[in-house]
Design an enzyme around this catalytic site. Sequence first.
Site, PDB file in Angstrom:
ATOM      1  N   LYS A  55     -40.145   3.834  60.764  1.00 16.92           N
ATOM      2  CA  LYS A  55     -38.956   3.725  60.154  1.00 16.92           C
ATOM      3  C   LYS A  55     -37.882   4.978  60.652  1.00 16.92           C
ATOM      4  CE  LYS A  55     -38.914   4.227  55.666  1.00 16.92           C
ATOM      5  NZ  LYS A  55     -40.486   4.520  55.273  1.00 16.92           N
ATOM      6  N   ARG A 100     -35.462   1.611  47.400  1.00 21.98           N
ATOM      7  CA  ARG A 100     -36.982   1.480  47.286  1.00 21.98           C
ATOM      8  C   ARG A 100     -37.247   0.423  46.239  1.00 21.98           C
ATOM      9  NH1 ARG A 100     -38.614   5.965  50.807  1.00 21.98           N
ATOM     10  NH2 ARG A 100     -40.830   5.892  51.191  1.00 21.98           N
ATOM     11  N   ARG A 122     -49.333  11.730  62.604  1.00 21.89           N
ATOM     12  CA  ARG A 122     -47.817  11.816  62.566  1.00 21.89           C
ATOM     13  C   ARG A 122     -47.473  13.464  62.726  1.00 21.89           C
ATOM     14  NH1 ARG A 122     -43.779   8.496  58.903  1.00 21.89           N
ATOM     15  NH2 ARG A 122     -44.864   9.372  57.297  1.00 21.89           N
ATOM     16  N   ARG A 179     -46.295  16.459  57.812  1.00 24.16           N
ATOM     17  CA  ARG A 179     -45.819  16.534  56.429  1.00 24.16           C
ATOM     18  C   ARG A 179     -46.824  16.715  55.427  1.00 24.16           C
ATOM     19  NH1 ARG A 179     -42.161  10.923  56.089  1.00 24.16           N
ATOM     20  NH2 ARG A 179     -43.316  10.853  54.068  1.00 24.16           N
ATOM     21  N   ARG A 212     -48.800   6.183  48.090  1.00 22.57           N
ATOM     22  CA  ARG A 212     -47.558   5.657  48.812  1.00 22.57           C
ATOM     23  C   ARG A 212     -47.649   4.154  49.062  1.00 22.57           C
ATOM     24  NH1 ARG A 212     -47.128   9.775  53.622  1.00 22.57           N
ATOM     25  NH2 ARG A 212     -45.268   8.753  54.115  1.00 22.57           N
TER      26      ARG A 212
HETATM   27  P1  AMP Z   1     -40.203   8.675  53.339  1.00 28.49           P
HETATM   28  O1  AMP Z   1     -39.694  10.001  54.048  1.00 28.49           O
HETATM   29  O2  AMP Z   1     -39.131   7.560  53.424  1.00 28.49           O
HETATM   30  O3  AMP Z   1     -41.564   8.434  53.664  1.00 28.49           O
HETATM   31  O4  AMP Z   1     -40.494   9.201  51.866  1.00 28.49           O
HETATM   32  C1  AMP Z   1     -41.119  10.299  51.345  1.00 28.49           C
HETATM   33  C2  AMP Z   1     -41.378  10.240  49.977  1.00 28.49           C
HETATM   34  O5  AMP Z   1     -39.978  10.515  49.348  1.00 28.49           O
HETATM   35  C3  AMP Z   1     -41.731   8.871  49.325  1.00 28.49           C
HETATM   36  O6  AMP Z   1     -43.084   8.956  49.264  1.00 28.49           O
HETATM   37  C4  AMP Z   1     -41.189   9.049  47.907  1.00 28.49           C
HETATM   38  O7  AMP Z   1     -41.961   9.958  47.033  1.00 28.49           O
HETATM   39  C5  AMP Z   1     -39.916   9.745  48.296  1.00 28.49           C
HETATM   40  N1  AMP Z   1     -38.887   8.736  48.411  1.00 28.49           N
HETATM   41  C6  AMP Z   1     -38.033   8.698  49.506  1.00 28.49           C
HETATM   42  N2  AMP Z   1     -36.928   7.677  49.429  1.00 28.49           N
HETATM   43  C7  AMP Z   1     -37.340   7.472  48.173  1.00 28.49           C
HETATM   44  C8  AMP Z   1     -36.370   6.414  46.970  1.00 28.49           C
HETATM   45  N3  AMP Z   1     -35.220   5.806  47.839  1.00 28.49           N
HETATM   46  N4  AMP Z   1     -36.694   6.606  45.886  1.00 28.49           N
HETATM   47  C9  AMP Z   1     -37.611   7.093  45.463  1.00 28.49           C
HETATM   48  N5  AMP Z   1     -38.368   8.076  45.985  1.00 28.49           N
HETATM   49  C10 AMP Z   1     -38.047   8.332  47.353  1.00 28.49           C
END
Ligand code: AMP
Length: 224
Positions: free
Chosen positions: A13, A87, A126, A161, A172
């Site tokens: 993404k 999400r 990553r 990360r 996740r």
């Molecule tokens: P990402 O960077 O999109 O992989 O998001 C990292 C983490 O942030 C995810 O595993 C969730 O814990 C949290 N997160 C990101 N976006 C959301 C969202 N829209 N709703 C809930 N949790 C989120």
Amino acid sequence: MNIILLAPPAAGKGTQAELLENKYHLNHISTGELLRKSASREDDYGKKMRSLLESGELISDDIIFEVLNKHLETCENQNLLLDGFPRNIYQAERLEEMLKENNDKIDFVFLLDVPKETLKKRITGRRICEKCGSAYNVNIDSLKPKVDSICDQCQGKLYQRNDDNEKSFEVRYQEYLDKTSALITYYQNKQILYRIESDKDKEEVFQELCERIEKRGRNDNDKK
Ligand code: AMP
């Protein structure tokens, strides 16, 4: 133009968002990135956020909308490229209401489809630039930085990360299946979902995304 990137963890993404943002001058908003910023605070809130993120579970809707609304207040560009948001169905419905208030809507939802085994391999390699957020992968030749641990774009330092490990990944991925994947049918019913096979080179994926966007643009012009 408003776009949503929908995908399981480590499907690319962030990489595609960066390419799309530059080409179409979109306002790239990653809720994950906004949360990581909060997590870098050296107070109790930051500490709590770090442990929530590391668990791999989704963060509560209240926190998401608080962080998102605060960020939106600072944005001028209304062409949204949403990465990692919505999400779940509740977030999608609220987003729709927010856009409706401005006579706006989502134009494309791109589902970046990658098999779980590939995602697992990607997750441990990553690396992210701490300065500009660009994503690299030390396990994939075409995504390696030119110089070890240094960003090609801005020379910032690359970091891994805390949630990019196999244990968090499993949580996740399960959260994706349990809560986020319901959005596939939700947006299919609205006829704005486009599935993009993304287990391939980032340039090929990007090409397909651009073709999709431009095809719609041509169809809209034909109708005028
Ligand atoms: P990402 O960077 O999109 O992989 O998001 C990292 C983490 O942030 C995810 O595993 C969730 O814990 C949290 N997160 C990101 N976006 C959301 C969202 N829209 N709703 C809930 N949790 C989120």
